[in-house]
Motif scaffolding. Structure first.
Motif, short mmCIF file in Angstrom:
data_model
loop_
_atom_site.label_atom_id
_atom_site.label_comp_id
_atom_site.label_asym_id
_atom_site.label_seq_id
_atom_site.Cartn_x
_atom_site.Cartn_y
_atom_site.Cartn_z
N PRO A 1 2.39 -21.43 12.11
CA PRO A 1 2.43 -22.10 13.41
C PRO A 1 1.10 -22.80 13.67
O PRO A 1 0.03 -22.29 13.32
N ILE A 2 1.15 -23.96 14.31
CA ILE A 2 -0.06 -24.71 14.60
C ILE A 2 -0.31 -24.67 16.11
O ILE A 2 0.28 -25.41 16.88
N LEU A 3 -1.18 -23.76 16.51
CA LEU A 3 -1.55 -23.62 17.91
C LEU A 3 -2.91 -22.96 17.97
O LEU A 3 -3.12 -21.87 17.42
N VAL A 4 -3.87 -23.61 18.60
CA VAL A 4 -5.20 -23.04 18.78
C VAL A 4 -5.09 -21.87 19.74
O VAL A 4 -4.55 -22.01 20.84
N ARG A 5 -5.61 -20.71 19.35
CA ARG A 5 -5.50 -19.52 20.20
C ARG A 5 -6.47 -18.45 19.75
O ARG A 5 -7.05 -18.53 18.65
N GLU A 6 -6.66 -17.47 20.58
CA GLU A 6 -7.48 -16.32 20.23
C GLU A 6 -6.89 -15.64 19.00
O GLU A 6 -5.67 -15.54 18.86
N GLN A 7 -7.77 -15.18 18.11
CA GLN A 7 -7.30 -14.57 16.88
C GLN A 7 -6.44 -13.34 17.15
O GLN A 7 -5.50 -13.06 16.42
N GLY A 8 -6.76 -12.60 18.21
CA GLY A 8 -5.90 -11.49 18.62
C GLY A 8 -6.07 -10.25 17.77
O GLY A 8 -6.85 -10.19 16.83
N ALA A 9 -5.29 -9.22 18.12
CA ALA A 9 -5.44 -7.92 17.49
C ALA A 9 -4.21 -7.50 16.70
O ALA A 9 -4.11 -6.38 16.26
N GLY A 10 -3.26 -8.40 16.49
CA GLY A 10 -2.00 -8.00 15.89
C GLY A 10 -1.95 -8.08 14.39
O GLY A 10 -0.95 -7.74 13.77
#
Length: 771
Positions: free
Chosen positions: A191-200
């Motif tokens: 997926p191409i979406l700038v976002r926080e890297q996250g914890a998942g």
């Protein structure tokens, strides 16, 4: 399952039984059309569209008798979370199954149009008409675009386009910005979406432990701060999209690639080149190349320190006593410390987001910065911290200004459409239990000018030499929840936000006349971000050995970013995210061994910057004891010793877009093992190969030496032993202080690595001689 049963007994609508296919009209010319350097042909016999370069090499081809353009219904879900975490759920319904080509026409010497239609059913009227245009913009760049020109009424809601084309099962794909879990993404959907890297990402224990921080939501293995719709493949192919709307690249099927775009207007380019490095050069000529890094960055350590003026002075004294060269100190808490509670008995501190110095931690901040610049042991530069978020200061009234209140009054913050008030209020972004912030509206010209003046008067005026420009990924992408001053939709502008954030800082630096001195480093980015920055960093890794979120992921991220123009990069030496816990397996704190190995990794990056982590007291630090300071001294010595060689590699980054840290596939695209390497080893330029130790309690690594047609050998810098480039693995001793490092022979470094070889030989002899 029920749908399958219904289909098997023939109870589904007729269109469900239509096999996807491509129909080429009898009037369509089978002539090969030339744009000058590209050849485009609709092949009625092979039932495909083919694009060749001037040398007749196929650089793009559709699949036999299958639509290369299609569409479908369905509304994707992008679930907002705290701290910039977005979870994406795609929804595809009632896909079109038929594509027709009715005409191919040459407009002029560089432009060709293909006309046709898409349909979900055989019966009329169920069509949407399209025109696909190919235009040569340079002899190595072919632009393509798709536009829907007409819709029958039942196709009104089909506002998504899907482009599908041929791939080989053996073709590997690299790039897509910074990807932290995979080097090659063949077999994956990106997926191409700038976002926080996250914890998942990673093991469940990592996810559960990080959730204790409260502000980190669940994400997937492709959540990244720098997401770019571009790849370079081992088949020497490159394609990128010019759109900014959400899209995904699906490579799960071995024979194809599908690009799914949330728009009915598609734009992109197909690039041509002889090598993968050629393609990087061509791509960065469009996206932009990173700006020159000042030489002072290579002169020593950039020590990341939290805790105030006195602690900073104490650590500087320790470094001076050990003759460790100091390039700068990075003081992210210069605006003061704000206690952050997560609700899970975990506390840590953030800085105050009001962008003025804190008199408690750093009394007489301006004078302190100047005193370090005039330090009798040599100039020490200061780097500070900013982000595009503003918080109310009612909990700390000692601030001279309340920037949040000013920005809200003037309408400079992104507005929420969810306000119960009749007037649109500033959007509130949550960061845990007791911290909310508004985000600067970068589409507002007056807001940009205002914030730039804040940067000049409250940040740069003290005499700093640069800063961490954090975040850039937090703008919501749901157009129904926010409004922007420009009127642009959030779904279109979201990925552009980090580009504009970097451009704002570039403008400030240039207006101050500091472009030869200043360093601004970023973690978020999109296509054009590299052209506005001179240093990137890999964001927040955990203080673990983990392959999805720890030290290994930092290597994967830095290497993948190099394919997408993020050529001058580094990482937090030691990691950042820390979790205290009494539950077995949940505690994540930095060990001394991990710190030492991360310092060894930092040697080969663009900047040697240490990090204490989000909870410094729980992590091993370089200033803890004599052993740690000695290891820092050794690794900083390695960093400065190879600085002259790295300077020549960095010039390639500025001139050609080639990355400092290079995946081996760039030199060995036909080597299956080299293609599938992830974090195990990398190149620094063309003459140096590194296999960092990224596993605990390990004193050796397995190193792969790709088979080289030039019959090169690789010299182990510590022992002086030579290893042939013959396509074999070798076990290499790598005790602490001796990362597996090799120099290619014969080498073309003009003697710039002689100092490294001399230092390494002396160090090795001292370590191996009997005491």
């Amino acid at each position: 399952m029920w749908n399958s049963v219904m289909k098997s007994v023939g109870l589904l609508p007729t269109e469900e039984y239509i096999q996807p296919r491509l129909s080429i009209g009898n009037a369509v010319s089978d002539h090969e059309f030339s744009t000058g350097h590209f050849k485009i042909k609709v092949d009625a016999q092979a039932l495909c569209l083919t694009i060749k370069n001037v040398h007749n090499r196929i650089i793009w081809k559709s699949l036999h008798n299958l639509p290369f353009l299609s569409t479908c219904l369905g509304k994707d879900s992008v679930s907002p979370g705290d701290n910039g975490v977005f979870k994406i759920t795609e929804c595809s319904e009632k896909p079109s199954r038929l594509q027709t080509i009715t005409k191919i026409q040459k407009e002029n010497d560089t432009t060709i149009h293909i006309y046709g239609g898409l349909s979900a059913k055989l019966v009329a009227p169920t069509h949407m008409d399209y025109v696909m245009t190919f235009k040569e913009v340079s002899h190595r760049q072919l632009q393509f675009s798709v536009q829907v020109t007409h819709r029958d009424p039942c196709m009104e809601d089909y506002d998504r386009l899907i482009l599908t084309y041929e791939s080989r099962a053996e073709e590997n794909f690299y790039g897509f910005g910074e990807q932290f879990s995979y080097a090659s993404v063949k077999g994956q959907k990106v997926p191409i979406l700038v976002r926080e890297q996250g914890a998942g990402r990673g093991a469940p224990a990592v996810k559960s432990a990080l959730s204790m921080l409260g502000s980190y939501g669940s994400a997937d293995n492709f959540a990244t701060y720098a997401s770019v719709p571009q790849y370079i493949s081992s088949d020497i192919r490159c394609l990128f999209m010019e759109n900014s709307e959400y899209m995904s690249f699906d490579m799960t099927e071995p024979d194809r690639v599908s690009i799914r775009l949330e728009s009915d207007k598609m734009r992109g380019r197909i690039l041509d080149g002889k090598t993968m490095l050629d393609l990087i050069t061509e791509y960065t000529s469009y996206a932009g190349r990173m700006l020159p890094l000042p030489d002072w960055v290579s002169a020593g350590v950039i020590a990341g320190i939290h805790g105030g003026k006195e602690k900073t002075k104490q650590i500087i004294q320790q470094l001076r006593q050990k003759d460790i060269p100091i390039a700068a100190v990075f003081l992210p808490d210069w605006t003061g410390e704000r206690l952050q509670e997560t609700g899970r008995d975990v506390r840590f501190t953030r800085s105050w987001w009001n962008w003025e110095s804190d008199d408690d931690l750093y009394p007489e901040w301006d004078a302190f910065v100047q005193s370090l610049a005039n330090d009798e042991g040599g100039r020490i530069r200061v780097l500070s911290y900013v982000n595009p978020l503003l918080t109310a200061t009612n909990l700390k009234p000692r601030f001279k200004k309340n920037l949040f209140a000013v920005a809200q009054e003037k309408g400079y913050l992104v507005k929420s459409t969810q306000s119960s008030s009749s007037d649109s209020q500033a959007l509130s972004i949550k960061f845990g239990l007791n911290l909310e912030a508004g985000i600067l509206d970068l589409t507002h010209p007056e807001a940009r000018t205002w914030f730039k003046e804040i940067m000049k008067e409250q940040v740069w005026k003290s005499g700093i030499s640069g800063l961490m420009a954090d975040f850039g990924e937090h703008l919501p992408c749901d157009s129904g929840k926010i409004t922007l001053h420009s009127g642009e939709t959030a779904s279109t502008y979201h990925n552009h936000y980090p580009e504009e954030w970097a451009q704002l800082h570039q403008e400030v630096v240039m207006e101050l006349g500091k472009e030869d001195e200043a360093v601004c480093f970023f973690r978020s980015g999109y296509t054009h971000s590299p052209g506005h920055m001179n240093l990137f960093w890999a964001g927040d890794q955990t203080v673990t050995w983990d392959a999805h979120y720890g030290i290994k992921s930092a290597v994967i991220g830095m290497l993948s970013g190099g394919f997408s123009g993020f050529s001058v990069t580094h990482c937090d030496a030691g990691g950042y995210n820390t979790v205290p816990s009494s539950i077995p397996g949940m505690r994540m704190t930095r060990t001394k061994e991990l710190l030492f190995r991360w310092l060894e990794l930092a040697v080969f990056t663009a900047a040697f910057r240490t990090s204490e982590g989000i909870i410094p007291s729980l992590n091993a630090q370089f200033y803890d004891d004599e052993d740690s300071l000695a290891h820092l001294a050794h690794t900083v010595k390695l960093f400065t010793t190879i600085a002259a060689y790295k300077k020549t590699v960095l010039k390639e980054a500025y001139d050609k877009g080639w990355p400092l840290l290079r995946h081996p596939v760039l030199y060995y695209p036909n080597d299956k093992i080299a293609r599938e390497l992830t974090y195990q080893q990398f190149m620094v330029g063309s003459s140096m190969m590194v296999a960092p130790v990224l596993t605990p309690s390990t004193a050796f690594v397995k190193v792969y030496f790709p088979k080289d047609a030039q019959k090169v050998t690789w010299r182990h810098v510590w022992s002086g032993k030579y290893y042939a480039g013959d396509g074999t693995y070798q076990a290499i001793d790598a005790p602490l202080g001796q990362p597996a490092l090799f120099i290619k022979e014969p080498r073309g470094d003009d003697g710039l690595l002689n100092g490294l070889l001399d230092y390494a030989t002396t160090y090795y002899q001292q370590k191996t001689q009997p005491k």
